[in-house]
Enzyme design. Sequence first.
Site, PDB file in Angstrom:
ATOM      1  N   SER A   1       0.834  -1.200   0.000  1.00  0.00           N
ATOM      2  CA  SER A   1       0.000   0.000   0.000  1.00  0.00           C
ATOM      3  C   SER A   1       0.870   1.253   0.000  1.00  0.00           C
ATOM      4  O   SER A   1       2.061   1.181   0.325  1.00  0.00           O
ATOM      5  CB  SER A   1      -0.886   0.036   1.248  1.00  0.00           C
ATOM      6  OG  SER A   1      -0.156   0.516   2.366  1.00  0.00           O
ATOM      7  N   ASP A   2       0.295   2.380  -0.307  1.00  0.00           N
ATOM      8  CA  ASP A   2       1.012   3.628  -0.078  1.00  0.00           C
ATOM      9  C   ASP A   2       0.932   3.915   1.432  1.00  0.00           C
ATOM     10  O   ASP A   2       0.166   3.286   2.170  1.00  0.00           O
ATOM     11  CB  ASP A   2       0.445   4.771  -0.919  1.00  0.00           C
ATOM     12  CG  ASP A   2       1.499   5.850  -1.153  1.00  0.00           C
ATOM     13  OD1 ASP A   2       2.418   5.975  -0.309  1.00  0.00           O
ATOM     14  OD2 ASP A   2       1.418   6.582  -2.154  1.00  0.00           O
TER      15      ASP A   2
END
Length: 728
Positions: A295-296
């Site tokens: 994920s970011d």
Amino acid sequence: MERKAGNMKDVKIEQRIDALLSRMTLEEKAGQLHQAGGSLVGAFDMTIGDIFTMVEDGRMTREEAHKLLSESKRDWQEEDLRAGRIGSYIGITSAEEMNRLQHIAVEESRLGIPVFNGFDVIHGFRTITPIPLAESCAWEPALWERTARMSAEEASSAGIHMTFSPMVDVSKDPRWGRIAESAGEEALLNGLYGEAKVKGYQTEDLTRHDALAACVKHFAAYGAAEGGRDYNRVDMSPQRLEEEYLPSYERAVKAGAWAVMPAFNDISGVPCSVNRKLLTDILRRRWGFEGMTISDANAIAECINHGIAADRQDAARQALNAGMDMDMTSGCFLENLKTLVENGAVSVETLDEAVRHVLRLKFALGLFDDPYRSSAAQERAAMLTPAHRALAREAAQKSMVLLKNEGVLPLEKHMCVGLAGKLAFDGDEMSGTWAGFVKPGDCVSLSDAMHGASIAFVPVTEDMLPECDVFLCAVGEHKEESGEAASRARLELNETDLALLRRLRESGRPVIAVVFAGRPLCLGPVVEAADAILMAWHPGVEAGNAILDLLYGRVNPSAKLTAGFPVTTGQCPTLYYDHIMTGRPAGKFKFTSKYLDSPVEPLFPFGFGLSYTSFHYSDISAVQTEDGIHAEISVDNAGDWAGDEIVQCYFRDPVARRVRPVRKLAAFSKITLQPGESRRLSFEIPFQMLGYYDQDMHFCVDDGQIEIFIGGNVWDTEKADVILTRGE
Ligand code: NOJ
């Protein structure tokens, strides 16, 4: 592109993964999917986020924040590591620190699973090269690969195993600060840029001590944020997503990238972090990706802010089920995956699949058999060596675009230069965005370079214009004005710079503007005030030297823009080169698609850039072949200088089932020609490239007329027609 992503599975390794999975508890599995960042320790109680906020609201200067962040100790949560609650780290920049933590993971955790460490190595580690948008203007995949290789050599020696790069977000809106990190507005270029970076970082063998795993980001269409406002919504037709935005990620993934980072934004209402269609249907099923998704930063938790998840547990459930493997720093996976499996909201098979992807990468990096690989990398590597500086200088020379030259360039060495503009004296500004490991003093400013080259210059002060032959004036953006969370609503040059340029202009002496920026700016007033303009971007450690190489003609400028420059901010998103035709294309008549108070076309178009020589194009031809279109053109160097030319080949499908772009880049070729030399070039355009999606999302390639355009920028081309008769 029907090819699938590279085969990352190895039978023996999959068996070792099976064996490990069978011994892991649910907590340990969740731990493998958690990426931890170091929190700051010291006599204060602050997170890195708090520090950024203090800088924003003026309670702390950038310098103070930088000092604090670089000097404070980090808490890497060793207890969690020992307990198997950490699968990887973000942000370790020393091999000693990495190995110390690796010893804990390997020797003190129950299963001894090694950790990996990721960092944003975006355009160099210590040897900072031009920002990606600048480097893309070289149109040279081999260069992109070489600079990636250099970054990997340096970063791996500092305990880094993965870089959160390449970013291949097609960016058509220069208000968006992250256009600086992209290869501009063009899908093919972003794809080729990404492919070259992946190859350069990873090499053929990820177990090499100087290799880094690449993480392709931000999947997908982050560059289409509405209004150019960072993190904002993206709403587009599935056809447009497929045709203009997905191809760059696809190419980079199929080049063998080991990781993919879903973007912060939503697409048509579904945040990428929980977007099953993207993460599973497209990425894994269609493209065959076998690496890991990550994920970011904090993005899984932010699904609550999006209003798509009720709470952290719900966000974790949706993300994992959609195809997210690792959680960058939010902690949602770590806290909730055990419960989610126990209550049946997530299946153990789904959890195992995510863990498998993470472990597969750790095996590929060789970490199970060679966990302290950073030491070996450290022994070999040296940072900022003369050879690295030479490559950074070459990259900068090839990235700077000559936008205007009314006979003043190249300069002669005996001329006395009046040097103006603060940016000419500030080396530290030259690194641009995302240069986390560069040290003060690493970058050569324009004034440093002039000293070094013994060029006579006098600084321009506020109250007096010195006697000189020519003015060199540095204008533009500071490094903090582009990059993440640096969108701008005004791209006009700031008043101080404009006033300075006008003052110099009034002297009657020649003025050369050197523009530093992380994005296309509105340069109309600069065009009026300056006799020559060099778009230098943020060029990296060799900034000043490379600028002088070009201004003094030691090197002939060759770069061409990969994003158009707007006339005014109100044009944004600019009329990007591959826009479609409306029913009322801009024209003299009132009722056409244009502005009352501004031209509609960009000031400088896509593909534009000047040289000290001139190239002449003639004898274009194009025919259908078995596989597509074969096109040819002759190019000759009609000037007195040897030079590189970036020859661009575009096409247009004038009548189709959906409106098609006015131009689409199909291929390009960068050639060197001596004065008077001529060359015949050919381009192959496969049928696949001419295709598009119809209303029902069927991919089609039409028979009938295709127009081919070849030239030195998108609007300066020769034209040929082909009538396709495939009978399909
Ligand atoms: C946020 C950015 O969007 C992403 O590009 C970066 O890799 C991560 N933070 C980690 O720093």
